[in-house]
Design a protein around this motif. Structure first.
Motif, PDB file in Angstrom:
ATOM      1  N   GLU A 102       0.832  -1.195   0.000  1.00 33.63           N
ATOM      2  CA  GLU A 102       0.000   0.000   0.000  1.00 33.63           C
ATOM      3  C   GLU A 102       0.871   1.251   0.000  1.00 33.63           C
ATOM      4  O   GLU A 102       2.096   1.170   0.125  1.00 33.63           O
ATOM      5  N   THR A 104       2.660   4.344   1.510  1.00 31.05           N
ATOM      6  CA  THR A 104       3.231   4.596   2.828  1.00 31.05           C
ATOM      7  C   THR A 104       3.533   6.082   2.973  1.00 31.05           C
ATOM      8  O   THR A 104       3.539   6.823   1.992  1.00 31.05           O
ATOM      9  N   THR A 106       3.041   9.921   5.145  1.00 35.89           N
ATOM     10  CA  THR A 106       1.988  10.771   5.696  1.00 35.89           C
ATOM     11  C   THR A 106       1.439  11.692   4.615  1.00 35.89           C
ATOM     12  O   THR A 106       2.204  12.297   3.862  1.00 35.89           O
ATOM     13  N   ALA A 113      -3.890  12.780  -1.785  1.00 36.65           N
ATOM     14  CA  ALA A 113      -3.712  11.361  -1.503  1.00 36.65           C
ATOM     15  C   ALA A 113      -2.292  10.932  -1.815  1.00 36.65           C
ATOM     16  O   ALA A 113      -1.569  11.594  -2.565  1.00 36.65           O
ATOM     17  N   SER A 121      -4.232   1.547  -4.620  1.00 39.97           N
ATOM     18  CA  SER A 121      -4.535   1.868  -3.224  1.00 39.97           C
ATOM     19  C   SER A 121      -4.280   3.355  -3.026  1.00 39.97           C
ATOM     20  O   SER A 121      -3.322   3.910  -3.569  1.00 39.97           O
ATOM     21  N   LYS A 123      -4.145   6.405  -0.137  1.00 43.52           N
ATOM     22  CA  LYS A 123      -4.128   6.853   1.255  1.00 43.52           C
ATOM     23  C   LYS A 123      -4.585   8.301   1.267  1.00 43.52           C
ATOM     24  O   LYS A 123      -3.856   9.213   0.889  1.00 43.52           O
ATOM     25  N   THR A 128      -7.572   4.834   4.094  1.00 42.81           N
ATOM     26  CA  THR A 128      -7.070   4.190   2.879  1.00 42.81           C
ATOM     27  C   THR A 128      -8.187   3.417   2.190  1.00 42.81           C
ATOM     28  O   THR A 128      -8.939   2.685   2.839  1.00 42.81           O
ATOM     29  N   LYS A 206      -9.958   1.131   4.918  1.00 43.39           N
ATOM     30  CA  LYS A 206      -9.559   1.480   6.284  1.00 43.39           C
ATOM     31  C   LYS A 206      -9.961   2.929   6.550  1.00 43.39           C
ATOM     32  O   LYS A 206      -9.138   3.849   6.481  1.00 43.39           O
TER      33      LYS A 206
END
Length: 239
Positions: A102, A104, A106, A113, A121, A123, A128, A206
């Protein structure tokens, strides 16, 4: 295909919920139970499959290709010769590969994103999410969906097109797809149902529950603002 304006509007809609849940550990949103696959008699194709118009499938293939569906739903792989990521068409439209790494790091204050290495994927500031498997596989794809389920999902922003189900999450631009005519959505669905079934279970997003609930409200409000697209005689003749 990522609709930046849609992402910004949905992020704004969940700001309060995100702040309230910042101290909570994100929990995966419950994944809806897959719809049962249509029964087939003695290994034969279903009656509906036998009646599919080849021209409808061809138009659906065109809309999927030009609409950017592969950009998110087909995993990318690194091509050593080209020195860049390319679509892995052996897994076309199968979504985030099971077990794939996925994104990684911040998400920055000004970032929308972080995208994982397979480009499937995402984040986001509030959690996520993963690209869905939209191949014809009946268990992990949309092979068990009906045409009406698909159209309703694209019109309402709800998984399986049912009220009360999990909202369709960013960056899926369902608000753009919702502007398609019924004829176009039927063509897209016909093509997706004709694709090679690829077994690939997608992990649950998530995203904290308060954010999911706020997004559901936002999707419902957006869906209410839409008027059903209609095909004009001129547009129909131009196809």
């Amino acid at each position: 295909m990522v609709n930046n304006r849609f992402i910004l509007s949905t992020i704004a809609a969940i700001t309060v919920a995100s702040a309230a849940s910042a101290a909570e550990k994100p929990k995966p949103a419950p994944a809806p139970a897959p719809a049962p696959a249509p029964a087939l008699a003695s290994g034969k194709a279903s009656p509906s499959a036998e009646k599919v118009d080849p021209e409808l499938v061809r138009r659906g293939a065109y809309l999927v290709a030009t609409g950017g569906c592969n950009d998110c739903h087909t995993p990318m792989k690194f091509d050593e010769k080209l020195g860049m990521p390319v679509p892995d068409m052996s897994r076309a439209l199968s979504g985030h590969p099971s077990g794939a790494p996925e994104a990684t790091g911040t998400v920055g204050e000004r970032d929308m994103a972080l995208i994982g290495p397979t480009f499937t994927s995402f984040k986001l500031p509030f959690g996520t999410v993963y690209s869905a498997n939209i191949t014809s596989d009946p268990k992990t794809g949309i092979g068990g969906w009906s045409e009406q389920m698909f159209i309703s999902a694209m019109r309402t922003g709800r998984s399986l097109g049912a009220a009360g189900n999990r909202p369709i999450l960013p960056p899926m631009p369902w608000t753009t797809v919702a502007q398609f005519t019924d004829e176009d959505l039927k063509a897209i669905f016909a093509f997706l149902k004709s694709t090679k079934p690829i077994v690939n279970a997608i992990p649950a997003p998530k995203v904290p529950d308060p954010v999911v609930k706020q997004l559901a409200k936002a999707n419902d409000e957006i869906a209410k603002s839409f008027s059903k697209p209609k095909v004009t005689p001129a547009a129909a003749q131009g196809r």
